[in-house]
Design a protein around this motif. Structure first.
Motif, mmCIF file in Angstrom:
data_model
loop_
_atom_site.group_PDB
_atom_site.id
_atom_site.type_symbol
_atom_site.label_atom_id
_atom_site.label_comp_id
_atom_site.label_asym_id
_atom_site.label_seq_id
_atom_site.Cartn_x
_atom_site.Cartn_y
_atom_site.Cartn_z
ATOM 1 N N ALA A 1 0.825 -1.203 0.000
ATOM 2 C CA ALA A 1 0.000 0.000 0.000
ATOM 3 C C ALA A 1 0.862 1.257 0.000
ATOM 4 O O ALA A 1 0.545 2.249 -0.668
ATOM 5 C CB ALA A 1 -0.921 -0.004 1.213
ATOM 6 N N ALA A 2 1.974 1.229 0.738
ATOM 7 C CA ALA A 2 2.872 2.381 0.773
ATOM 8 C C ALA A 2 3.501 2.642 -0.588
ATOM 9 O O ALA A 2 3.782 3.791 -0.948
ATOM 10 C CB ALA A 2 3.956 2.167 1.818
ATOM 11 N N SER A 3 3.710 1.574 -1.350
ATOM 12 C CA SER A 3 4.299 1.711 -2.679
ATOM 13 C C SER A 3 3.287 2.172 -3.713
ATOM 14 O O SER A 3 3.598 2.966 -4.603
ATOM 15 C CB SER A 3 4.907 0.368 -3.111
ATOM 16 O OG SER A 3 5.884 -0.068 -2.186
ATOM 17 N N VAL A 4 2.045 1.687 -3.584
ATOM 18 C CA VAL A 4 1.009 1.999 -4.576
ATOM 19 C C VAL A 4 0.344 3.344 -4.280
ATOM 20 O O VAL A 4 -0.079 4.060 -5.199
ATOM 21 C CB VAL A 4 -0.053 0.880 -4.600
ATOM 22 C CG1 VAL A 4 -1.215 1.256 -5.515
ATOM 23 C CG2 VAL A 4 0.580 -0.434 -5.042
ATOM 24 N N LEU A 5 0.254 3.699 -3.002
ATOM 25 C CA LEU A 5 -0.446 4.920 -2.593
ATOM 26 C C LEU A 5 0.513 5.881 -1.910
ATOM 27 O O LEU A 5 0.464 6.061 -0.682
ATOM 28 C CB LEU A 5 -1.595 4.571 -1.636
ATOM 29 C CG LEU A 5 -2.670 3.619 -2.156
ATOM 30 C CD1 LEU A 5 -3.580 3.175 -1.017
ATOM 31 C CD2 LEU A 5 -3.477 4.292 -3.255
ATOM 32 N N PRO A 6 1.418 6.490 -2.655
ATOM 33 C CA PRO A 6 2.365 7.414 -2.028
ATOM 34 C C PRO A 6 1.691 8.694 -1.553
ATOM 35 O O PRO A 6 1.104 9.429 -2.340
ATOM 36 C CB PRO A 6 3.369 7.713 -3.150
ATOM 37 C CG PRO A 6 2.607 7.470 -4.404
ATOM 38 C CD PRO A 6 1.606 6.394 -4.104
ATOM 39 N N ARG A 7 1.685 8.891 -0.234
ATOM 40 C CA ARG A 7 1.187 10.117 0.402
ATOM 41 C C ARG A 7 -0.226 10.518 -0.057
ATOM 42 O O ARG A 7 -0.417 11.567 -0.680
ATOM 43 C CB ARG A 7 2.160 11.262 0.166
ATOM 44 C CG ARG A 7 3.540 10.997 0.750
ATOM 45 C CD ARG A 7 4.443 12.187 0.586
ATOM 46 N NE ARG A 7 5.780 11.907 1.113
ATOM 47 C CZ ARG A 7 6.141 12.031 2.389
ATOM 48 N NH1 ARG A 7 5.254 12.415 3.279
ATOM 49 N NH2 ARG A 7 7.372 11.770 2.778
ATOM 50 N N PRO A 8 -1.232 9.692 0.213
ATOM 51 C CA PRO A 8 -2.610 10.049 -0.165
ATOM 52 C C PRO A 8 -3.125 11.211 0.675
ATOM 53 O O PRO A 8 -2.636 11.479 1.775
ATOM 54 C CB PRO A 8 -3.387 8.762 0.135
ATOM 55 C CG PRO A 8 -2.587 8.073 1.187
ATOM 56 C CD PRO A 8 -1.151 8.404 0.904
ATOM 57 N N ASP A 9 -4.136 11.904 0.171
ATOM 58 C CA ASP A 9 -4.705 13.049 0.875
ATOM 59 C C ASP A 9 -5.529 12.625 2.098
ATOM 60 O O ASP A 9 -5.583 13.342 3.090
ATOM 61 C CB ASP A 9 -5.578 13.875 -0.071
ATOM 62 C CG ASP A 9 -4.753 14.588 -1.132
ATOM 63 O OD1 ASP A 9 -3.576 14.885 -0.862
ATOM 64 O OD2 ASP A 9 -5.289 14.848 -2.225
ATOM 65 N N ASN A 10 -6.197 11.479 1.992
ATOM 66 C CA ASN A 10 -7.010 11.004 3.114
ATOM 67 C C ASN A 10 -6.106 10.648 4.294
ATOM 68 O O ASN A 10 -5.204 9.818 4.169
ATOM 69 C CB ASN A 10 -7.832 9.790 2.683
ATOM 70 C CG ASN A 10 -8.784 9.337 3.772
ATOM 71 O OD1 ASN A 10 -8.380 8.733 4.760
ATOM 72 N ND2 ASN A 10 -10.058 9.618 3.585
#
Length: 357
Positions: A178-187
């Motif tokens: 998840a950390a690799s696919v979703l770098p720094r999401p707004d949520n």
């Protein structure tokens, strides 16, 4: 065949490492205070590597959770008591220190949250709910990560003990992916759930599982190697420490992995008979209080000392010495006068509930 001695339940080395972690973070914040209020700085940017104490704290937390719950794995009835103990550990002292800062903030907001453009929502700060802004007492961001770990860890305790290692591995894989696919999401909740710092808690939990099985390969060498790794990383980050800690994956390599080796080695040494000095264990007992109170103490003394600032290092040396000593004394007072009685009360309440259940 000679039976192995029982595992030591209470680990003085872990308390010592807690104290070390708190002092590391305190030194990093001393650097900031000195540069804002002092004259000729004594602490260079190398001191910011002290923020690696947070990574050591996270690894220790993961280890301790496995260590203290090894008899509760696979027992759903133990879950409410586990969560109650964790919440009682985090919130009362947090609320006390935060409320003192809120009182100051209402009168002099620039004294409390001066380095941030906007103000946080107070209810989120009190409950340690993820927010786009840091909590009003900024060090609380680490407690938000702690609470997330406690939540998921408690759910994993529902699983049979034989499934627990696999569940930890799956959690680690999901987090890393998840950390690799979703770098720094707004949520903010998604950002918390997929943050790589969770892997440091899991590393500590893995060390706990290995320790339960008495797997301690060359503990002295491992502890030395972990400490040396952290030291070399701190020295190599002299000018880039602040930027590195703002990233996600690098700090896992620089401080998370060596912290796990350090904890593993120290626990192994203690199982072999080593015991930390009593004074260092006491500092570990005060570490949570020190972690919460050192920034307000430093800020207050920095403001008092700023008008006295003169060219040269002497006044800075006095400021650093007095500030650190004052923070330690304040931590002792908070621990003895508030935190320890609260923890004893929580233990009694938990015991009565378990006896009643």
């Amino acid at each position: 065949m000679k039976a192995k001695p029982p595992l030591i339940a209470s680990l003085t080395t872990i308390q010592t490492l807690r104290g070390v972690a708190a002092l590391m973070v305190a030194i990093a914040h001393l650097h900031s205070v000195e540069n804002r209020f002092g004259g000729t700085p004594l602490l260079g940017n190398w001191a910011l590597a002290g923020f690696g104490g947070v990574d050591l704290f996270f690894v220790i937390s993961g280890f301790v959770m496995v260590w203290v719950t090894r008899a509760d794995q696979g027992k759903p009835a133990a879950l409410p008591g586990f969560w109650f103990a964790r919440l009682a550990r985090i919130y009362p002292l947090w609320w006390l220190v935060l409320s003192a800062l809120v009182a100051v903030w209402m009168i002099k907001p620039e004294w409390v949250y001066a380095s941030h453009d906007s103000s946080p929502e107070l209810w989120k700060s009190y409950l340690l709910v993820p927010d786009k802004e840091l909590p009003l007492h900024a060090v609380g961001w680490t407690l938000i990560h702690e609470l997330w770990f406690y939540l998921v860890f408690g759910i994993l305790l529902l699983l049979p003990a034989r499934w627990f290692p696999a569940a930890l591995a799956i959690w680690a894989i999901i987090t890393a992916a998840a950390a690799s696919v979703l770098p720094r999401p707004d949520n903010t909740f998604v950002a918390l759930i997929r943050h790589p710092l969770t892997l440091e808690f899991i590393l500590g939990a893995v060390v706990g599982l290995l320790a339960q099985r008495r797997i301690f390969p060359s503990p002295r060498l491992m502890a030395q190697f972990g400490a040396f790794w952290m030291l070399i990383c701190a020295l190599s980050l002299r000018e880039d420490a602040q930027a590195m800690f703002g990233q996600e994956w690098p700090r896992l390599f620089y401080f998370g992995i060596p912290a796990a080796l350090l904890v593993w080695g120290c626990v192994g040494l203690e199982q072999d008979g080593y015991e930390s000095p009593k004074w260092s264990k006491s500092l570990g007992d005060w570490s949570y209080a020190l972690y919460l109170i050192h920034v307000p103490v430093f800020a207050a003394l920095g403001r008092l000392g700023a008008p006295l600032s003169r060219p040269g290092p002497l006044d800075n040396l006095i400021l650093l010495t007095v500030a650190l000593a004052a923070a330690i004394v304040a931590a002792w007072i908070l621990h003895v006068g508030f935190d320890r009685p609260i923890q004893r009360l929580a233990a009694r309440l938990r015991g009565k509930r378990q006896a009643g259940g």
